[in-house]
Write a protein that holds these residues in place. Structure first.
Motif, mmCIF file in Angstrom:
data_model
loop_
_atom_site.group_PDB
_atom_site.id
_atom_site.type_symbol
_atom_site.label_atom_id
_atom_site.label_comp_id
_atom_site.label_asym_id
_atom_site.label_seq_id
_atom_site.Cartn_x
_atom_site.Cartn_y
_atom_site.Cartn_z
ATOM 1 N N UNK A 1 -51.218 39.108 139.830
ATOM 2 C CA UNK A 1 -51.833 40.055 140.751
ATOM 3 C C UNK A 1 -53.267 40.361 140.351
ATOM 4 N N UNK A 2 -54.035 40.907 141.306
ATOM 5 C CA UNK A 2 -55.415 41.302 141.020
ATOM 6 C C UNK A 2 -55.458 42.461 140.036
ATOM 7 N N UNK A 3 -54.407 43.286 140.028
ATOM 8 C CA UNK A 3 -54.334 44.397 139.079
ATOM 9 C C UNK A 3 -54.316 43.881 137.649
ATOM 10 N N UNK A 4 -53.656 42.746 137.433
ATOM 11 C CA UNK A 4 -53.636 42.134 136.107
ATOM 12 C C UNK A 4 -54.920 41.357 135.831
ATOM 13 N N UNK A 5 -55.443 40.679 136.852
ATOM 14 C CA UNK A 5 -56.542 39.744 136.645
ATOM 15 C C UNK A 5 -57.795 40.397 136.083
ATOM 16 N N UNK A 6 -58.275 41.475 136.699
ATOM 17 C CA UNK A 6 -59.570 42.034 136.328
ATOM 18 C C UNK A 6 -59.593 42.529 134.881
ATOM 19 N N UNK A 7 -58.627 43.364 134.444
ATOM 20 C CA UNK A 7 -58.665 43.754 133.027
ATOM 21 C C UNK A 7 -58.466 42.571 132.080
ATOM 22 N N UNK A 8 -57.683 41.557 132.507
ATOM 23 C CA UNK A 8 -57.487 40.389 131.659
ATOM 24 C C UNK A 8 -58.783 39.603 131.522
ATOM 25 N N UNK B 1 -52.998 35.774 125.807
ATOM 26 C CA UNK B 1 -52.373 36.623 126.828
ATOM 27 C C UNK B 1 -51.491 37.678 126.165
ATOM 28 N N UNK B 2 -50.766 37.286 125.121
ATOM 29 C CA UNK B 2 -49.944 38.253 124.385
ATOM 30 C C UNK B 2 -50.824 39.310 123.726
ATOM 31 N N UNK B 3 -51.975 38.879 123.181
ATOM 32 C CA UNK B 3 -52.906 39.838 122.575
ATOM 33 C C UNK B 3 -53.434 40.809 123.624
ATOM 34 N N UNK B 4 -53.710 40.298 124.831
ATOM 35 C CA UNK B 4 -54.165 41.170 125.922
ATOM 36 C C UNK B 4 -53.088 42.190 126.285
ATOM 37 N N UNK C 1 -61.812 40.850 131.725
ATOM 38 C CA UNK C 1 -62.698 41.634 130.858
ATOM 39 C C UNK C 1 -62.337 41.440 129.393
ATOM 40 N N UNK C 2 -61.040 41.427 129.111
ATOM 41 C CA UNK C 2 -60.593 41.253 127.722
ATOM 42 C C UNK C 2 -60.948 39.854 127.215
ATOM 43 N N UNK C 3 -60.641 38.838 128.016
ATOM 44 C CA UNK C 3 -60.920 37.464 127.591
ATOM 45 C C UNK C 3 -62.423 37.222 127.436
ATOM 46 N N UNK C 4 -63.224 37.887 128.270
ATOM 47 C CA UNK C 4 -64.678 37.736 128.141
ATOM 48 C C UNK C 4 -65.170 38.330 126.832
ATOM 49 N N UNK C 5 -64.548 39.427 126.398
ATOM 50 C CA UNK C 5 -64.904 39.996 125.096
ATOM 51 C C UNK C 5 -64.604 39.007 123.974
ATOM 52 N N UNK D 1 -50.967 47.656 126.201
ATOM 53 C CA UNK D 1 -49.890 48.527 125.730
ATOM 54 C C UNK D 1 -50.464 49.649 124.870
ATOM 55 N N UNK D 2 -51.396 49.297 123.984
ATOM 56 C CA UNK D 2 -51.985 50.307 123.111
ATOM 57 C C UNK D 2 -52.853 51.274 123.911
ATOM 58 N N UNK D 3 -53.561 50.774 124.913
ATOM 59 C CA UNK D 3 -54.320 51.658 125.813
ATOM 60 C C UNK D 3 -53.413 52.727 126.403
ATOM 61 N N UNK D 4 -52.256 52.289 126.899
ATOM 62 C CA UNK D 4 -51.297 53.216 127.495
ATOM 63 C C UNK D 4 -50.750 54.171 126.435
ATOM 64 N N UNK D 5 -50.527 53.669 125.217
ATOM 65 C CA UNK D 5 -50.024 54.516 124.134
ATOM 66 C C UNK D 5 -51.039 55.601 123.770
#
Length: 636
Positions: A344-351, A375-378, A353-357, A383-387
């Motif tokens: 989904x697009x909800x997953x794509x954009x933050x993923x 992908x597991x690291x993302x 951003x993370x992969x670009x970092x 998960x940690x963001x939510x925590x």
């Protein structure tokens, strides 16, 4: 009867202009686009047939009756087709207002089909009109069916829209109802004024309102490059959910910000236009989107992404002509695949951003192809963001304390306060990982204040228990982002006063990057906090853009060297030479030196001989929770 068809002529001209503009602009291939163009074309045909209809009626028996029957029949049939396409478009743009898959065909297509069949049978049945032997046009016995059909469509669609379309865009719903009511008003006027043809004008009015408000021609286009924008990308990703596999190629122009700042937005935007033009040449079968200032996204099917990546890198190996000057550019690329990595697009954009970092860590012009490990690291990152969010909301953040000891007699003189979040899945989330993610997602400000408050609560409890004299100084980190807050000093002082904390019991640790990012503001904060009684350390000295000017300009009392610098001291002779000079200079400036990450006695012996004042590390103690820290204090 003489028919006035001036409005039909005007509507035909206007509709042709709309068709031209629609075809000239790049249209995003969505369902509404696929319906709107046929609606425009049928409306144009309807207006042309209306013009001919008026000419035939005004000319008496000048034309053969067969030709007259043909034009009149076509006029009524095109009206039915236009109504059908109009309401099909409204049904599509307003969302799933029909609850069952067969409901739309039954309620729209069948009535419209029956109407068109009746129109085509009129030469024999005379339902809508008849031609007298003298060549005169007469209304049929059921001509009102045209307006009844329009009213039926309006009632059915309004009912479904109001009952089942509550979750749809409110502006879209309002414009739909307004357009439908306007068409009905035109129909009422047509019934009242039979000598004027108005329905072509009604279609032109509806098409214009739809095009400018519901279609919104510029909504999905980037005005600078002519590519589709990120709104179009989100829409396309939603359309592709659960569909065929495809790849996403994210492309970022390295150092474009420098070009933008040097030449200005207006000049540098022409370079983006040139890049977009080249991407369209290279990736003919790709959907290309401009996201923000300097990044693009390409959607490729199958395994074409490898060919596209190779061609793009080859193009960026060549110079770009920018104001008659050859400019070399580099692009950083990230590759993701659906459904392997996201759906989904909800997953794509933050993923992305993370992969670009992660790609940035590889350097300019790098290519980062996501795999299951990344992908597991993302997912861990999310998960940690939510925590963190839950911990801040539910007040479950824990403070840990790592003692700092004197080099002279190894007595404990202070302790650094570290934030930890307990988690069922990962246990306690490591501090460095926690801080890094909090800085990226904007939680670091609230997290920083919460850690300081936990430190104040601890000191307050120890004071109430009569143990205040045994408690060392607590060292609390202030992040770079916190230092950029205009009311930082006031907030910290307010928290300290809330728990009646003596400022001499708190030492704030600030990284040198804070001085680099907000020098004037940091001066103001430190001066106010220093005058209140707090002390300061510069943290992680030597890991960034450090120089002695920071130690001169800012009122730091201590200088802390991180674990990485200490390891380099013992592994690299050049690092040892540099740090020995740094130690000597810092002492001459009257600052104390703290070394973090010490683990072995020989490290302590050597560094003590070089004049280091304090040590922090696992040699003395690992970070302790509050209960164990109290025991540690009592044992000393």
């Amino acid at each position: 009867m003489i028919l006035n068809n001036c409005f039909e002529i005007a509507s035909c001209i206007f509709l042709l202009i709309l068709v031209g503009d629609f075809l000239y602009r790049r249209q995003f291939p969505r369902d509404t686009t696929r319906i709107f163009l046929p609606f425009l074309l049928v409306s144009v045909i309807g207006s042309i047939s209306g013009i001919l209809f008026g000419i035939l009626l005004n000319s008496g028996a000048a034309y053969p009756s067969g030709f007259r029957y043909l034009i009149c029949t076509f006029h009524f049939a095109s009206q039915g087709a236009a109504y059908l396409l109009f309401f099909m478009f409204i049904s599509t743009v307003s969302g799933p207002v029909y609850r069952h898959r067969l409901e739309e065909p039954i309620l729209l297509w069948i009535p419209a089909g029956i109407y068109i069949l009746l129109a085509l049978s009129t030469p024999w049945t005379e339902i809508f009109f008849r031609i007298t032997p003298q060549g005169q046009y007469r209304y049929g016995y059921a001509e009102e069916i045209t307006f009844l059909l329009l009213a039926y469509f309006f009632v059915i669609h309004t009912y479904h829209l109001l009952r089942y379309g509550n979750k749809q865009n409110q502006h879209a719903r309002f414009m739909i109802l307004l357009t439908c009511m306007s068409v009905l008003l035109f129909s009422a006027l047509q019934i009242a004024m039979t000598h004027i043809l108005l329905m072509g004008l009604a279609r032109a009015f509806a098409a214009t309102v739809i095009y400018l408000t519901l279609m919104n021609p510029g909504e999905l286009l980037d005005s600078n490059t002519g590519l589709f924008n990120k709104n179009a990308l989100y829409m396309r990703i939603r359309e592709k959910e659960n569909g065929t596999p495809y790849s996403v190629i994210y492309l970022n122009i390295d150092k474009y910000r420098f070009i933008n700042q040097t030449f200005g937005y207006g000049q540098s935007s022409s370079l983006l236009t040139q890049i977009a033009r080249e991407l369209r040449k290279i990736c003919i079968t790709c959907d290309i989107y401009r996201m923000d200032r300097d990044d693009f996204v390409l959607l490729a099917t199958g395994h074409e992404e490898l060919n596209f990546i190779s061609a793009i890198k080859e193009r960026f190996d060549k110079p770009w002509l920018f104001f008659n000057t050859a400019v070399m550019l580099q692009c950083r690329m990230v590759v993701l695949r659906s459904p392997e990595h996201f759906t989904t697009s909800t997953e794509l954009i933050p993923m992305l951003n993370y992969m670009d970092q992660q790609a940035k860590k590889l350097g300019s012009g790098s290519l980062y192809v996501a795999d299951q490990k990344s992908v597991d690291a993302f997912r861990r990152h999310i998960y940690i963001e939510d925590a963190i969010k839950k911990a801040l909301n539910n007040h479950t953040l824990c403070a840990f304390y790592q003692p700092i000891h004197s080099a002279a007699d190894h007595t404990m003189v202070s302790a650094e306060v570290l934030s930890r979040i307990p988690d069922e899945k990962f246990g306690f989330i490591p501090t460095q990982e926690l801080i890094g993610i909090a800085e990226n997602n904007g939680f670091i400000v609230d997290l920083g204040y919460r850690v300081f408050e936990e430190a104040c609560i601890f000191l307050h409890k120890m004071d109430l228990n009569g143990d205040a004299s045994c408690v060392p100084i607590l060292e609390v980190n202030i992040s770079t982002i916190q230092c950029m807050q205009p009311n930082l000093a006031e907030q910290l002082i307010a928290i300290a006063e809330k728990y009646h904390i003596k400022p001499s019991g708190i030492n704030f640790e600030i990284t040198e990057s804070a001085a680099l990012q907000s020098e004037a503001l940091l001066h103001r904060h430190m001066d106010k906090l220093k005058s209140y009684g707090f002390t300061f350390s510069i943290d992680d000295y030597g890991t960034g853009f450090s120089n002695c000017s920071y130690l001169i300009e800012f009122p730091f009392d201590q200088v802390k060297f991180d674990r990485g610098m200490i390891l380099s001291y013992f592994e690299d002779s050049n690092a040892r030479l540099i740090l020995d000079n740094e130690f000597a200079t810092i002492h001459k400036l009257g600052k104390a030196i703290v070394c973090e990450g010490v683990e072995f006695p020989d490290q302590i012996e050597v560094l003590t001989a070089r004049g280091v004042d304090y040590f922090q590390g696992h040699y003395f103690s690992e970070p302790l929770n509050e209960k164990d820290f109290v025991k540690y204090i009592a044992s000393r």
